[in-house]
Design a protein around this motif. Structure first.
Motif, PDB file in Angstrom:
ATOM      1  N   ARG A 172       0.829  -1.185   0.000  1.00  0.00           N
ATOM      2  CA  ARG A 172       0.000   0.000   0.000  1.00  0.00           C
ATOM      3  C   ARG A 172       0.870   1.244   0.000  1.00  0.00           C
ATOM      4  O   ARG A 172       1.882   1.314   0.670  1.00  0.00           O
TER       5      ARG A 172
ATOM      6  N   ARG B 163       1.970   5.124   0.705  1.00  0.00           N
ATOM      7  CA  ARG B 163       1.887   5.965   1.888  1.00  0.00           C
ATOM      8  C   ARG B 163       0.610   6.808   1.834  1.00  0.00           C
ATOM      9  O   ARG B 163       0.297   7.413   0.825  1.00  0.00           O
ATOM     10  N   GLY B 164      -0.114   6.820   2.905  1.00  0.00           N
ATOM     11  CA  GLY B 164      -1.339   7.605   2.961  1.00  0.00           C
ATOM     12  C   GLY B 164      -2.585   6.833   2.571  1.00  0.00           C
ATOM     13  O   GLY B 164      -3.692   7.370   2.638  1.00  0.00           O
TER      14      GLY B 164
ATOM     15  N   ASP C 149      -4.090   4.351   4.035  1.00  0.00           N
ATOM     16  CA  ASP C 149      -4.994   4.080   5.149  1.00  0.00           C
ATOM     17  C   ASP C 149      -5.749   5.332   5.588  1.00  0.00           C
ATOM     18  O   ASP C 149      -6.837   5.240   6.154  1.00  0.00           O
ATOM     19  N   ASP C 150      -5.169   6.497   5.332  1.00  0.00           N
ATOM     20  CA  ASP C 150      -5.789   7.742   5.779  1.00  0.00           C
ATOM     21  C   ASP C 150      -6.699   8.367   4.730  1.00  0.00           C
ATOM     22  O   ASP C 150      -7.475   9.267   5.040  1.00  0.00           O
ATOM     23  N   TRP C 151      -6.604   7.910   3.476  1.00  0.00           N
ATOM     24  CA  TRP C 151      -7.349   8.560   2.402  1.00  0.00           C
ATOM     25  C   TRP C 151      -8.838   8.252   2.496  1.00  0.00           C
ATOM     26  O   TRP C 151      -9.246   7.120   2.754  1.00  0.00           O
ATOM     27  N   LYS C 152      -9.639   9.279   2.279  1.00  0.00           N
ATOM     28  CA  LYS C 152     -11.090   9.106   2.215  1.00  0.00           C
ATOM     29  C   LYS C 152     -11.572   9.735   0.915  1.00  0.00           C
ATOM     30  O   LYS C 152     -11.161  10.849   0.565  1.00  0.00           O
TER      31      LYS C 152
ATOM     32  N   LYS D 248      -5.002  12.609  -4.411  1.00  0.00           N
ATOM     33  CA  LYS D 248      -5.899  13.158  -3.386  1.00  0.00           C
ATOM     34  C   LYS D 248      -7.367  12.967  -3.756  1.00  0.00           C
ATOM     35  O   LYS D 248      -8.224  12.860  -2.879  1.00  0.00           O
TER      36      LYS D 248
END
Length: 296
Positions: free
Chosen positions: A47, A49-50, A52-55, A117
């Motif tokens: 995965r 970076r980021g 897990d945090d992306w929505k 993003k």
């Protein structure tokens, strides 16, 4: 003096530059084959970076983001598309091979991270993203002149539906028909999996599959449901000059109501140890067999 210069060979720095050049060519050739659907896109090994945090951002009902060079190029060439904005990196713009001054929409130069993003860090976007509107709604009545259709009974995976679309275009089917519920809507994942086919074939979502099959019967279609337990091989089941192939979901297959509504049930005879196929592979084989019947 280096060994290269003693032997009169290519200096090491020149050899390194040449290797880099050929690696770039190989990578571009491999990317082109993936875009055409000739080789699969590899699954990400880890995965980003980021991830897990992306929505995902909230989208309006009429807002669609398409991505990938081949997918976006096909959408830009489709006169039925209402495109809004192209977001693209400098490198991707050179590879997309379109003139930003003539496509008629704003073009924004961005970085790959800017696209991440919006689409998420797992999307293989190749540096290009197109904001667009969904394609116009199509009706079953418009298909009366087409001799071959594909009907999907709650096939839920957009990757499978995209692959089915590609096969449907390859065998010149008139449309892919599916249900509004338990089926993927038009999206970037679906379009990327279809590798341009979404722009080339109507994707018709209907409310009631049984009623839609009844309409197809009135239009003169012989509907065949693919079932591993079907009473006869597919190649011996075809009838008439208009065929609609009906395929069930990835796990459960055709629903009971669909089995009762189609003109006939048929199976793909497989002599090997494995007796079932992924729905997209089954669709390709069934389309080939149907084309043989229609040409006869």
């Amino acid at each position: 003096m280096s060994k290269d210069k003693k032997s009169g060979g290519t200096p090491a720095t020149d050899k390194s530059a040449k290797d880099t050049h050929y690696a770039t060519l190989r990578r571009a050739h491999r990317d082109a084959k993936r875009e055409r659907g000739e080789i699969p896109t590899p699954a990400p090994q880890k995965r980003k970076r980021g991830a897990d945090d992306w929505k995902p951002p909230a989208l309006a009902p009429d807002q669609v983001f398409l991505y990938g060079l081949h997918t976006v190029r096909a959408a830009l060439e489709n006169p039925e598309r209402k495109n809004i904005k192209l977001s693209i990196t400098q490198n991707a713009l050179a590879r997309l091979e379109v003139d930003p001054d003539v496509i008629g929409i704003p073009v924004e130069m961005v970085s790959p991270q800017d696209i991440d993003k919006v689409l998420g860090p797992e999307a293989i976007h190749q540096g290009v993203m197109l904001e667009t509107r969904p394609l116009p709604v199509r009706r079953l009545e418009a298909l009366k002149d087409s001799p071959l259709l594909l009907v999907l009974d709650q096939v839920t995976d957009p990757h499978n539906v995209g692959a089915i679309m590609r096969s449907a275009v390859a065998f010149n089917a008139g449309a892919v028909i599916t249900t509004q519920r338990h089926s993927p809507t038009e999206s970037g994942v679906l379009a990327k999996s279809a590798s341009g086919a979404l722009e080339l074939i109507p994707y018709i979502q209907i409310t009631n599959l049984s009623d839609a099959l009844g309409e197809l019967h009135k239009l003169g279609f012989f509907t065949i449901g693919l079932d591993s337990e079907g009473p006869a091989p597919l190649e011996g089941t075809f009838s008439g000059g208009r065929i609609a192939l009906v395929l069930g979901s990835e796990g459960k297959g055709l629903r009971q109501k669909t089995r009762e509504t189609v003109s006939a049930l048929a199976r793909l005879d497989m002599p090997g140890a494995i007796k079932s196929l992924n729905v997209s592979n089954a669709a390709a084989i069934a389309l080939y067999a149907a084309r043989l019947h229609l040409k006869a």
